[in-house]
Design an enzyme around this catalytic site. Structure first.
Site, PDB file in Angstrom:
ATOM      1  N   ASP A 192     -29.620   5.474  -8.196  1.00  0.00           N
ATOM      2  CA  ASP A 192     -28.320   5.351  -8.409  1.00  0.00           C
ATOM      3  C   ASP A 192     -27.995   3.956  -8.009  1.00  0.00           C
ATOM      4  O   ASP A 192     -28.579   3.524  -7.261  1.00  0.00           O
ATOM      5  CB  ASP A 192     -27.467   6.287  -8.206  1.00  0.00           C
ATOM      6  CG  ASP A 192     -27.425   6.500  -6.601  1.00  0.00           C
ATOM      7  OD1 ASP A 192     -28.690   6.677  -6.123  1.00  0.00           O
ATOM      8  OD2 ASP A 192     -26.342   6.585  -5.863  1.00  0.00           O
ATOM      9  N   GLU A 231     -27.451   8.509  -3.925  1.00  0.00           N
ATOM     10  CA  GLU A 231     -27.500   7.999  -2.546  1.00  0.00           C
ATOM     11  C   GLU A 231     -26.058   7.261  -2.304  1.00  0.00           C
ATOM     12  O   GLU A 231     -25.679   7.324  -1.282  1.00  0.00           O
ATOM     13  CB  GLU A 231     -28.650   6.868  -2.318  1.00  0.00           C
ATOM     14  CG  GLU A 231     -28.941   6.744  -1.006  1.00  0.00           C
ATOM     15  CD  GLU A 231     -28.137   5.430  -0.447  1.00  0.00           C
ATOM     16  OE1 GLU A 231     -28.130   5.195   0.633  1.00  0.00           O
ATOM     17  OE2 GLU A 231     -27.634   4.799  -1.410  1.00  0.00           O
TER      18      GLU A 231
END
Length: 460
Positions: free
Chosen positions: A84, A147
């Site tokens: 991400d 994250e």
């Protein structure tokens, strides 16, 4: 022409990374199938398919995470990466999700954080596998998808999959990170009940920031300017070096602030657009009431500071001072909230920081919401994992005096036992993580590939 680009391995790696950068894996709306949106899931599927095509074992952990693995053995080396990315923001020279190669640089969101390092680790595994290497520990590249906004993906992985025996995360800097500061994320909220129509400038709304772990590079206020404010704005820009602009929209005046984005762990590298706008609003004759008080409170207690001094948070230890980032603001005529991201010193406790915050907001009517704490991570310099990776770094770079460091950033190393961050930003390389025009140099990508190959070999 970069020599690495001319090799078959280099061409394959760059094309694979470009394909990953092309995917907008900013966290999106959760669905019944994809907990963090379809874009992040697409990036996970891409990496797993790539790993499978290279002959590795792969598994998707219910769209929260996945892994690519090779080797046998009861013990396992984990390599913890995330797919991400933070929002791209504005002002890019090249499209953030097109993987643009210009000379020896590959531009795009995630090239450094963390898609480039993740791809370098995959190719390091491929290089080892293709050479016939037989590890004594299984090697598992673990790929997370959340994250940047909480690491719920790793929480899920830990509950549903095998925990590595030891691990490293290439999501910070070289050499080895033996300490990560504590992280606090919270909102400060207030409901407005008091407004005096005294002829002052009326503040209708104020918005800024896209993620709490980024220095906001844009902010916008909408006013009804019952009194002149443009001369003040122009003088403010001239004296403060800010970039405020304005435009008329019917009966309202829109004020926009432009700043420079940076990672919230190093806010001093950016220019906070919210802080710039608060400083201007504090100068003008705002309508008396809770909204004006809210603005003046945060300009007084935060302003352009990044160390929390005026917030009663001037805290430090032998490793790091506290880091304070005003990441987001959302204000209208009835309520307001500010989102704060703090990195606190490794040897301090959550309660030490909370005490200062409580002191600052006492008697203000401001309430704390959505409090999230992540405790610091710390290993002694002679810890076997730290020592082994330092040996790899010193041998690779020739820098025999290099020492492990501590950082304000947070990595997946906190998610599992016996894990540290290792790389991937080399000393002297430009750090554009969480900023516009993020790129990775092909020289650094080539060096990452080799140093990760050596690290994996040493640990497996």
């Amino acid at each position: 022409m970069n020599a690495f680009l001319e090799t078959s391995e280099g061409k394959m790696l760059i094309e694979a990374l470009k394909g990953l950068i092309d995917i907008d894996s900013t966290e999106g709306r959760a669905t019944a199938v994809y907990p963090f949106g379809e874009g992040v899931a697409e990036a996970l599927h891409y990496m797993l398919a790539l790993g499978k095509s290279y002959g590795f074992k792969t598994e998707n952990i219910d769209e929260y995470a996945g892994y690519i693995e090779f080797g046998d053995g009861a013990e396992m080396l984990g390599i913890l990466c995330h797919l991400d990315v933070v929002p791209a923001g504005d002002g890019w020279t090249y499209p953030p999700f097109e993987g643009t190669l210009v000379e020896d640089r590959l531009y795009g969101r995630g090239t450094l954080d963390d898609k480039g390092p993740a791809m370098a680790c995959l190719f390091a595994m491929k290089r080892l596998k293709d050479s016939g290497y037989k590890p004594s520990r299984r090697i598992r590249l673990i790929l997370g998808t959340n994250e940047e906004s909480g690491s719920k993906c790793m929480d899920y992985y830990v509950e549903h999959a095998e925990i590595p025996t030891l691990a490293f995360s290439p999501d910070a800097d070289f050499p080895v990170i033996h300490g990560e500061m504590g992280i606090l994320l919270f909102e400060l909220k207030k409901t407005f009940s008091d407004r005096l129509e005294d002829g002052g400038v009326r503040l209708l709304n104020l918005k800024g920031g896209t993620a709490p772990n980024m220095v906001p590079d844009t902010a916008e206020a909408v006013l009804i300017d019952t009194k002149p404010v443009i001369p003040i704005l122009e003088a403010y820009n001239e004296t403060k070096g800010t970039s405020l602009s304005y435009e008329r929209a019917g009966d309202t005046l829109i004020i926009r602030a432009s700043g420079v984005s940076a990672h919230a762990s190093t806010p001093e590298k950016g220019k906070n657009a919210i802080a710039a706008l608060l400083g201007f609003l504090d100068l003008i004759d705002l309508e008396i009431g809770d909204a004006a008080n809210f603005v003046r409170f945060f300009n007084r207690t935060v302003g352009s500071e990044t160390d929390g001094t005026s917030f009663h948070l001037n805290l430090k230890d032998a490793y790091n001072p506290l880091v304070f980032n005003l990441g987001m603001i959302d204000l209208n005529e009835t309520e307001a909230s500010v989102t704060i991201n703090i990195r606190y010193p490794i040897t301090l406790k959550e309660a030490d920081v909370k005490r200062g915050i409580d002191t600052t907001i006492s008697n203000s009517g401001i309430q704390i919401g959505n409090w999230l704490n992540i405790d610091p991570l710390f290993y002694e310099k002679d810890h076997p994992l730290v020592a082994t990776l330092m040996d790899v770094y010193r041998e690779f770079t020739g820098d025999l005096k290099a020492e492990p460091i501590t950082i304000g950033g947070g990595t997946y190393a906190r998610s599992v036992p016996n894990a540290v961050a290792f790389g991937a930003l080399f000393e002297g390389s430009e750090d554009l993580m969480h900023q516009k025009d993020e790129y990775i140099s092909l020289d650094d990508l080539s060096k990452m590939l080799t140093i990760f190959e050596k690290a994996i070999r040493a640990l497996s």
